[in-house]
Design an enzyme around this catalytic site. Structure first.
Site, PDB file in Angstrom:
ATOM      1  CE1 TYR A  51      -2.967  -3.084   0.477  1.00  0.00           C
ATOM      2  CE2 TYR A  51      -3.495  -2.338   2.693  1.00  0.00           C
ATOM      3  CZ  TYR A  51      -3.668  -3.242   1.665  1.00  0.00           C
ATOM      4  OH  TYR A  51      -4.541  -4.294   1.824  1.00  0.00           O
ATOM      5  CE  LYS A  80      -3.384  -7.046   4.596  1.00  0.00           C
ATOM      6  NZ  LYS A  80      -3.437  -5.572   4.474  1.00  0.00           N
ATOM      7  CG  HIS A 113      -0.642  -8.604   0.700  1.00  0.00           C
ATOM      8  ND1 HIS A 113      -0.351  -7.262   0.689  1.00  0.00           N
ATOM      9  CD2 HIS A 113      -1.945  -8.686   0.361  1.00  0.00           C
ATOM     10  CE1 HIS A 113      -1.431  -6.565   0.360  1.00  0.00           C
ATOM     11  NE2 HIS A 113      -2.408  -7.427   0.144  1.00  0.00           N
TER      12      HIS A 113
END
Length: 281
Positions: A51, A80, A113
């Site tokens: 992200y 993650k 992830h």
């Protein structure tokens, strides 16, 4: 259980640690949104290396603690491991980088992830994560987007010591994954739901519209409440301050049993752009 849910409800993970029953997803999020979420009452934050906002999330957490006197232990920080860092050495380095970016002393929950690498990569990562728990860098470890076959690979590995605390997957009435959910529950693995409000795609579904009117809540609130009553930890996301508030305002109503059955669609419709749960070993 459903009627007793509140904003302060927590679930006990198999690691022994408590996790809030609802969280804030930070995919495409920014620091202001995280700050607004913390002010609205969220205490579970869900970010990831992928992200590119772990630094913003950590800064928002640190600022909130300074401004309010909230204890670090009251905030549950999740991040993650991305696919390009699978394997023991790369994962060990990625954990340290995640801690440095967030500026935190420990990570509450660290997830793989997705399983999109190789057996050696996935298992090497799990070894590094187990070692990070031993070192006090991480409180709990888990997986994301894992299917039953991915979990069985882990359980069969001779280096396996710590059961995943969480499996975070896309979950909503059009992707309820009943077999996977029951399997994880049998292993003591908590299910977290991403895309719990279907990114708005199902807001005009007739059943959702009807239930929204019946309970006097938004379509998003109906879907988040469904997730809670299913025993999942939903992770709604938004960058809009008002939606951030309404998405957590889901403890003043309960979907009755008949309406929960209406939401049992039996369909398989992923909303996200991927579904690694189905990926081969």
């Amino acid at each position: 259980m459903a009627s007793s849910l509140s904003l302060t409800t927590t679930f006990k993970l198999n690691s022994g640690h408590a996790i809030p029953c609802i969280g804030f997803g930070v995919f495409h999020g920014h620091g202001e949104a995280v700050s607004n979420a913390l002010k609205a009452g969220y205490r579970l934050l869900d970010t990831a290396d992928f992200y590119n906002n772990e630094d913003d999330c950590g800064a928002a957490v640190r600022a909130f603690i300074t401004e309010t006197g909230c204890a670090r232990s009251d905030i549950f920080y999740t991040t993650k491991l991305w696919n390009n860092n699978h394997g023991y050495t790369a994962t060990a380095a990625a954990i340290d980088q995640a801690l440095n970016r967030a500026g935190l002393d420990y990570i509450d929950l660290y997830l793989i992830h997705s399983p999109l690498s190789s057996p050696s990569g996935r298992l090497g990562s799990w070894q590094a994560m187990q070692d990070a728990v031993d070192a006090g860098k991480i409180k709990s470890i888990g997986v994301s987007n894992y299917g039953i076959h991915h979990l069985e690979e882990l359980f069969a590995w001779d280096g396996f010591r710590i059961t995943p605390a969480v499996n975070q997957v896309e979950l909503h009435p059009w992707l309820a994954r009943k077999e996977l959910v029951e399997y994880c529950r049998s292993k003591g693995i908590l299910m977290e739901a991403y895309c719990p409000v279907t990114r708005g795609v199902k807001f005009t579904d007739p059943t959702i519209v009807s239930l929204s009117k019946k309970y006097g809540v938004s379509p998003a609130q109906v879907l988040i409440r469904w997730s809670l009553q299913m025993g999942f930890v939903p992770l709604p996301k938004s960058n809009h301050a008002e939606r951030i508030k309404t998405n957590i305002d889901v403890f003043g109503f309960e979907i009755d049993e008949a309406d929960m059955k209406k939401l049992d669609t039996g369909k398989y419709e992923p909303i996200a752009a991927w579904d690694p749960v189905k990926s081969p070993l």
